[in-house]
Design an enzyme around this catalytic site. Structure first.
Site, PDB file in Angstrom:
ATOM      1  N   GLY A  70     -10.093  -4.321   1.677  1.00  0.00           N
ATOM      2  CA  GLY A  70      -8.830  -4.552   2.353  1.00  0.00           C
ATOM      3  C   GLY A  70      -8.770  -3.780   3.661  1.00  0.00           C
ATOM      4  O   GLY A  70      -9.762  -3.201   4.111  1.00  0.00           O
ATOM      5  N   ASP A  71      -7.574  -3.731   4.281  1.00  0.00           N
ATOM      6  CA  ASP A  71      -7.446  -3.002   5.541  1.00  0.00           C
ATOM      7  C   ASP A  71      -7.126  -1.525   5.352  1.00  0.00           C
ATOM      8  O   ASP A  71      -7.248  -0.737   6.282  1.00  0.00           O
ATOM      9  CB  ASP A  71      -6.408  -3.656   6.454  1.00  0.00           C
ATOM     10  N   THR A 112       0.844  -1.184   0.000  1.00  0.00           N
ATOM     11  CA  THR A 112       0.000   0.000   0.000  1.00  0.00           C
ATOM     12  C   THR A 112       0.883   1.239   0.000  1.00  0.00           C
ATOM     13  O   THR A 112       1.857   1.295   0.743  1.00  0.00           O
ATOM     14  CB  THR A 112      -0.879   0.012   1.266  1.00  0.00           C
TER      15      THR A 112
END
Length: 233
Positions: A198-199, A168
């Site tokens: 996603g996170d 990321t």
């Protein structure tokens, strides 16, 4: 107060030698954009947006134009922003056909009472805000097509591809007024299921893996590489 911008380009795992130099140049370019905004008196939010947009526009990074592909060979992206002063946030997930999802996350923070929009809700909001829509195939690169093919071929076998976890991208900035902002953006993981969150847009989740960072505090200072988790306290 001296302004500072910190930029990271993902790559939670090993980075292949041929990509290392290209990624370093991209990170320096993004940090330079962000620091240039701060040096001209710009805000931290503008600086982190400028830095992350530079990374989203660079095909070497797993965000925007460089995003990896889901199981159907499409790009779906997540992004988030946080204000260190009042902890206001904005996030989007499963975003398609937008070049810079980080801009949309900022709009969620500044133009809505919400903190998180996804999929069609995010798409409708983007249209209402006048965010340009682009054909999804324009975000798909040949490199990521090959990565997806390789991942599907090796699924269930022992993974040998050191670039599977492309990570990321993100930036944190502190402006001359002492205001802090943080932004992150990603294409997620290769061969993910459609509409997987996603996170990255889940604000408050701590990064578990350390990532390479580049700190710019003054154009005359020596650039330093650090290995620190990206967080905003």
């Amino acid at each position: 107060m001296n302004p500072i911008v910190v930029v990271h380009g993902g790559g939670a795992g090993p980075i292949s030698r041929d990509r290392k130099e290209r990624m370093h140049k991209g990170i320096v370019r993004a940090a330079t954009v962000g620091y240039g905004i701060l040096r001209e008196g710009g805000s931290a939010v503008d600086a982190v947006e400028g830095a992350v947009v530079a990374l989203e526009d660079d095909p070497e990074f797993n965000a925007g134009y460089g995003s990896v592909l889901n199981t159907d060979g499409e790009v779906e992206m997540d992004a988030s922003i946080m204000d260190g002063k009042d902890l206001s946030v904005g996030a989007v997930s499963a975003v398609r056909c937008i070049a810079n999802p980080i801009k949309l996350a900022r709009l969620v923070m500044e133009k809505t009472p919400h903190c998180f929009l996804t999929d069609q809700g995010a798409a409708q909001f983007a249209a209402a805000m006048g965010v340009p829509e682009i054909p999804g195939e324009k975000l798909v690169t040949e490199k990521n097509k090959k990565r997806l093919e390789k991942e599907k071929h090796e699924k269930g076998a022992q993974k040998t591809d050191c670039e599977k976890n492309l990570g990321t991208v993100g930036a944190v900035a502190l402006d001359s007024k002492g205001k802090k902002k943080k932004k992150t953006s990603t294409g997620g993981i290769i061969n993910k299921k459609k509409k997987k969150n996603g996170d990255t847009p889940c604000v408050g989740r701590t990064e578990k893996k350390k990532k390479p960072l580049l700190l710019f505090s003054h154009p005359q200072e020596k650039k330093k590489n650090y290995s620190l988790p990206l967080s905003l306290s």
